[in-house]
Design a protein around this motif. Structure first.
Motif, PDB file in Angstrom:
ATOM      1  N   ARG A 189     -88.070  68.489  26.928  1.00  0.00           N
ATOM      2  CA  ARG A 189     -87.843  69.865  26.473  1.00  0.00           C
ATOM      3  C   ARG A 189     -87.555  70.774  27.667  1.00  0.00           C
ATOM      4  NH1 ARG A 189     -90.770  74.638  25.294  1.00  0.00           N
ATOM      5  NH2 ARG A 189     -90.084  75.648  23.360  1.00  0.00           N
ATOM      6  N   THR A 190     -88.320  70.608  28.751  1.00  0.00           N
ATOM      7  CA  THR A 190     -88.106  71.427  29.946  1.00  0.00           C
ATOM      8  C   THR A 190     -86.720  71.184  30.537  1.00  0.00           C
ATOM      9  OG1 THR A 190     -90.472  71.406  30.441  1.00  0.00           O
ATOM     10  CG2 THR A 190     -88.984  71.947  32.247  1.00  0.00           C
ATOM     11  N   VAL A 191     -86.298  69.917  30.577  1.00  0.00           N
ATOM     12  CA  VAL A 191     -84.984  69.573  31.127  1.00  0.00           C
ATOM     13  C   VAL A 191     -83.873  70.197  30.286  1.00  0.00           C
ATOM     14  CG1 VAL A 191     -83.371  67.654  31.450  1.00  0.00           C
ATOM     15  CG2 VAL A 191     -85.721  67.470  32.297  1.00  0.00           C
ATOM     16  N   VAL A 192     -83.951  70.027  28.967  1.00  0.00           N
ATOM     17  CA  VAL A 192     -82.904  70.540  28.082  1.00  0.00           C
ATOM     18  C   VAL A 192     -82.817  72.059  28.173  1.00  0.00           C
ATOM     19  CG1 VAL A 192     -82.245  70.857  25.665  1.00  0.00           C
ATOM     20  CG2 VAL A 192     -82.915  68.588  26.491  1.00  0.00           C
ATOM     21  N   LEU A 193     -83.951  72.741  28.107  1.00  0.00           N
ATOM     22  CA  LEU A 193     -83.923  74.206  28.156  1.00  0.00           C
ATOM     23  C   LEU A 193     -83.469  74.702  29.522  1.00  0.00           C
ATOM     24  CD1 LEU A 193     -87.154  75.131  26.155  1.00  0.00           C
ATOM     25  CD2 LEU A 193     -84.779  75.116  25.382  1.00  0.00           C
ATOM     26  N   GLY A 194     -83.780  73.962  30.591  1.00  0.00           N
ATOM     27  CA  GLY A 194     -83.287  74.331  31.909  1.00  0.00           C
ATOM     28  C   GLY A 194     -81.772  74.270  31.974  1.00  0.00           C
ATOM     29  N   ASP A 195     -81.186  73.218  31.366  1.00  0.00           N
ATOM     30  CA  ASP A 195     -79.734  73.102  31.339  1.00  0.00           C
ATOM     31  C   ASP A 195     -79.102  74.200  30.478  1.00  0.00           C
ATOM     32  OD1 ASP A 195     -79.375  70.964  33.064  1.00  0.00           O
ATOM     33  OD2 ASP A 195     -79.700  69.480  31.505  1.00  0.00           O
ATOM     34  N   VAL A 196     -79.762  74.550  29.385  1.00  0.00           N
ATOM     35  CA  VAL A 196     -79.250  75.626  28.528  1.00  0.00           C
ATOM     36  C   VAL A 196     -79.202  76.940  29.305  1.00  0.00           C
ATOM     37  CG1 VAL A 196     -79.725  77.029  26.486  1.00  0.00           C
ATOM     38  CG2 VAL A 196     -79.991  74.546  26.373  1.00  0.00           C
ATOM     39  N   ARG A 197     -80.264  77.219  30.046  1.00  0.00           N
ATOM     40  CA  ARG A 197     -80.298  78.467  30.831  1.00  0.00           C
ATOM     41  C   ARG A 197     -79.223  78.459  31.916  1.00  0.00           C
ATOM     42  NH1 ARG A 197     -85.913  77.862  30.013  1.00  0.00           N
ATOM     43  NH2 ARG A 197     -86.095  76.660  31.954  1.00  0.00           N
ATOM     44  N   ARG A 198     -79.054  77.318  32.596  1.00  0.00           N
ATOM     45  CA  ARG A 198     -78.036  77.248  33.645  1.00  0.00           C
ATOM     46  C   ARG A 198     -76.626  77.446  33.078  1.00  0.00           C
ATOM     47  NH1 ARG A 198     -81.759  73.800  36.197  1.00  0.00           N
ATOM     48  NH2 ARG A 198     -81.271  72.097  34.764  1.00  0.00           N
ATOM     49  N   ALA A 199     -76.446  76.974  31.822  1.00  0.00           N
ATOM     50  CA  ALA A 199     -75.138  77.118  31.184  1.00  0.00           C
ATOM     51  C   ALA A 199     -74.948  78.500  30.569  1.00  0.00           C
ATOM     52  CB  ALA A 199     -74.979  76.049  30.100  1.00  0.00           C
ATOM     53  N   LYS A 200     -76.004  79.340  30.652  1.00  0.00           N
ATOM     54  CA  LYS A 200     -75.968  80.703  30.109  1.00  0.00           C
ATOM     55  C   LYS A 200     -75.626  80.690  28.614  1.00  0.00           C
ATOM     56  CE  LYS A 200     -74.855  83.140  34.414  1.00  0.00           C
ATOM     57  NZ  LYS A 200     -75.307  82.052  35.280  1.00  0.00           N
ATOM     58  N   ARG A 201     -76.277  79.769  27.908  1.00  0.00           N
ATOM     59  CA  ARG A 201     -76.127  79.664  26.459  1.00  0.00           C
ATOM     60  C   ARG A 201     -77.463  79.972  25.782  1.00  0.00           C
ATOM     61  NH1 ARG A 201     -71.650  79.168  28.365  1.00  0.00           N
ATOM     62  NH2 ARG A 201     -69.996  77.744  27.645  1.00  0.00           N
ATOM     63  N   LYS A 202     -77.425  80.159  24.478  1.00  0.00           N
ATOM     64  CA  LYS A 202     -78.652  80.419  23.726  1.00  0.00           C
ATOM     65  C   LYS A 202     -79.289  79.096  23.299  1.00  0.00           C
ATOM     66  CE  LYS A 202     -77.179  84.878  21.842  1.00  0.00           C
ATOM     67  NZ  LYS A 202     -76.909  85.664  20.609  1.00  0.00           N
TER      68      LYS A 202
END
Length: 509
Positions: free
Chosen positions: A411-424
Motif C-alpha cells: 500500500r505504501t509503495v502504490v500510494l507513493g507512486d500515485v503521489r509522484r505521478a501527481k494523480r488521485k
C-alpha cells in the motif's frame, strides 16, 4: 547477473550489474540481509560465517537492524565490514565447537531411537540441553536414552502392534476400559480440508499394561481380522472428549445447516470451535447455550473455546473468496519502499490474472532489490511509467478488498507512486486493504513474521499469497458439513463413532 570483488578489509566491495547492452557499476548496498552479510564476512575474514553467526552478532549488539525489505531485517554493510575480525572468528569458533558436540533434531532422534517431538518436549522441560541451531548435546542424548526410557510418546497403532502385540483396532477397548489415557493429542491433516485427532501415549504406561492382573493378552493376540476381541468385556462405553466434541459439531452443522470447524489446540490442551454464519446466526450465545445443554459435549463445555481468533479469520477469508469480493496484489520495487518496477493483480476467487506488467521507474534499481527479484534497469527501460498503468490498476481493484501478503509495504509503495505521478489515489487510499501475512500469523497463533515463499516476481507472489488465503479459508481441525437427511445419524453407525471421522479411520474412543 551480479558479481562482487573484495578490495581491503574495510573498503566497500565493487561490482557490476549486467543489463543487456548496458552495464552499471555500483558498490555494495548500504544494507543487506543476514545471508548476504554472512557472504561479505566470509570474504572479509576468511572464516565460514553463516547467517546463524550473523544472528549472534546481532544478539551481542555488534550489528543492528537498520531497516527491512519485505519483512526481512537488513544490516549495515559498512558496520559489518568494520567489525573486528577477532570478534567474528570467536563467534564462528563457538558455533563450530557446539556443532562438534551436538546433533541436529533428526540426527539426534535417530541416535537414540526417539521421535523428534519427544526431544523437543524434553528440551522444553529442561531435561536435555539445546542450543544454537536447535541442536541437542550428544552427552545429554545418551544419558536421556538410558534414564528416561519409557517416557517417550507412541501412537495407538505403535502401542498396540509393537508393545501389546494386539490388533490396532482393538486398542479402542484398552482405552475405553480406562486403563490408559493419552498424554497428548494433535490434529493430523487428511486431504485438504479434514483432520483426525491423533493420540499419543507414554511408552512406560503402555508397557505397564502387560502386568495388569486378570487380562489374558495372549488370547487377544493373533486373532483373525474380523474375530471378536476378548478385550471388549473390559470396555466402558462413555464417549471421550474428542468424540463428544465432534458429535456436537456434527449436530450443530445439521441443526443450523452451516459448516463447523472443531480443532484440538496443542497450545491450550482444549478444543476450539467455530462455524459459518448465515445472516449472523447462529450467534455465539446461541451455540453456547446449545453446548451447555448437550448431554455429551456439555460435560466438557469449560474445555471448549467458542469463536477463537482463527475462526474469525477463516470466516473473513471465505468472504473474500466470494466472486467479485477481492483481489490479490503484489509489487516489486527499486528499493525498500521504493518505486514500483513490477505489479500484478489477480482475482482472489479464481486466481485469474487481471494485471501483470513491468513498470518504468524514475530512479535506478538498487543492487539489493535486484538480488531479490532479478529485475534489472534494462528490463524496465521500455516499460510504461506508473501513471500509464494507474487507470487499469484502479479499474481491476475498484469495489474490491485488496489483499496483499505485506499490505503495509504494498500500500505504501502504490500510494507513493500515485503521489509522484501527481494523480488521485481514489479507492487505493480510502478502500479496504487486508494483510494476509498478519492474518496468517494470527490464524496460526504465531507472534512472528512468516515468510511467503513465493518466486519474488509479482505474479508468482500473488499466486503464493492467494494460496495462503485458500489455507485460511479451510479453517482448522475437523470440518463438519450438514449431512444428507437420508444419511443415518452417527449413533446408527456404531457406538462411539464420531461424526466427521474420515472413512476408513478407526473411530477415537
Amino acid at each position: 547477473m551480479t558479481t562482487t570483488t573484495s578490495t581491503t578489509d574495510a573498503a566497500p566491495l565493487a561490482g557490476t550489474q549486467e543489463t543487456g547492452s548496458r552495464v552499471r557499476e555500483w558498490q555494495v548496498p548500504e544494507a543487506l540481509g543476514a545471508r548476504r552479510i554472512a557472504d561479505l564476512l566470509v570474504e572479509h575474514t576468511e572464516e565460514p560465517v553463516t547467517a546463524a553467526d550473523v544472528a549472534v552478532l546481532v544478539e551481542r549488539e555488534h550489528l543492528a537492524e537498520v531497516g527491512s525489505y519485505k519483512g526481512w531485517p537488513m544490516y549495515s554493510t559498512g558496520v559489518a565490514l568494520a567489525l573486528d575480525v577477532a570478534v567474528v572468528r570467536a563467534v564462528v569458533a563457538d558455533r563450530v565447537a557446539w556443532e562438534e558436540v551436538s546433533l541436529p533434531r533428526d540426527a539426534a532422534a535417530e541416535r537414540i531411537g526417539w521421535h523428534w517431538g519427544d526431544l523437543a518436549r524434553m528440551g522444553e522441560e529442561g531435561r536435555i540441553t539445546t542450543g544454537r541451531g536447535d541442536r541437542y548435546l550428544i552427552a545429554d542424548l545418551d544419558r536421556l536414552a538410558e534414564e528416561a526410557d519409557g517416557e517417550q510418546y507412541v501412537t495407538a497403532q505403535a502401542a498396540a502392534r509393537d508393545v501389546l502385540e494386539i490388533r490396532p483396532t482393538d486398542w479402542k477397548y484398552v482405552e475405553a476400559a480406562g486403563w490408559i489415557t493419552p498424554a497428548e493429542t494433535y490434529e493430523k491433516a487428511v486431504g485438504r480440508t479434514r483432520t483426525v485427532t491423533v493420540c499419543l501415549y507414554r511408552l512406560g504406561e503402555v508397557r505397564d499394561l502387560l502386568d495388569m492382573p486378570g487380562v489374558d493378552w495372549e488370547a487377544a493376540r493373533g486373532l483373525p481380522r474380523r474375530a471378536p476381541s476378548p478385550l471388549r468385556e473390559y470396555a466402558r462405553l462413555a464417549p471421550t472428549r474428542a468424540a463428544a466434541v465432534k458429535g456436537f459439531a456434527q449436530r450443530l452443522a445439521d441443526r443450523h445447516q452451516v459448516t463447523v470447524w472443531a480443532w484440538s489446540s496443542p497450545y491450550s490442551g482444549g478444543w476450539e470451535l467455530d462455524w459459518q454464519r448465515t445472516n449472523g446466526r447462529p450467534t455465539a450465545a446461541q451455540v453456547g447455550a446449545e453446548l451447555a445443554a448437550d448431554p455429551e459435549a456439555g460435560t466438557y463445555a469449560q474445555e471448549i473455546t467458542l469463536c477463537p481468533v482463527w475462526g474469525r479469520i477463516t470466516r473473513r477469508a471465505r468472504e473474500l473468496l466470494e466472486p467479485g469480493a477481492a483481489v490479490v496484489l503484489d509489487t516489486e520495487t527499486t528499493d525498500l519502499y521504493g518505486q514500483t518496477v513490477e505489479i500484478a493483480v489477480i482475482d482472489a476467487a479464481t486466481g485469474t490474472p487481471l494485471l501483470d506488467t513491468l513498470v518504468r521507474p524514475t530512479v535506478p534499481i538498487e543492487p539489493g532489490a535486484y538480488w531479490v527479484h532479478g529485475i534489472a534497469d534494462a528490463d524496465v527501460a521500455d516499460a510504461c511509467p506508473f501513471e500509464k498503468i494507474l487507470p487499469k490498476l484502479r479499474k481491476v481493484t475498484r469495489d474490491r478488498v485488496i489483499c496483499a501478503y505485506n499490505a503495509d509495504f504494498d500500500r505504501t509503495v502504490v500510494l507513493g507512486d500515485v503521489r509522484r505521478a501527481k494523480r488521485k489515489p481514489m479507492h487505493l487510499e480510502t478502500g479496504s486493504w487486508w494483510c494476509l501475512m498478519d492474518a496468517y500469523a494470527k490464524w496460526l497463533g504465531s507472534d512472528r513474521w512468516l515468510r511467503l515463499g513465493g518466486s519474488h516476481r509479482a505474479a508468482g507472489d500473488c499466486q503464493a499469497a492467494r494460496d495462503v488465503l485458500l489455507t485460511l479459508a479451510e479453517g482448522r481441525g475437523a470440518v463438519f458439513t450438514p449431512r444428507d437427511p437420508a444419511c443415518p445419524p452417527a449413533g446408527a453407525r456404531g457406538r462411539g463413532e464420531a461424526a466427521g471421522t474420515p472413512q476408513g479411520e478407526v473411530p477415537e474412543r
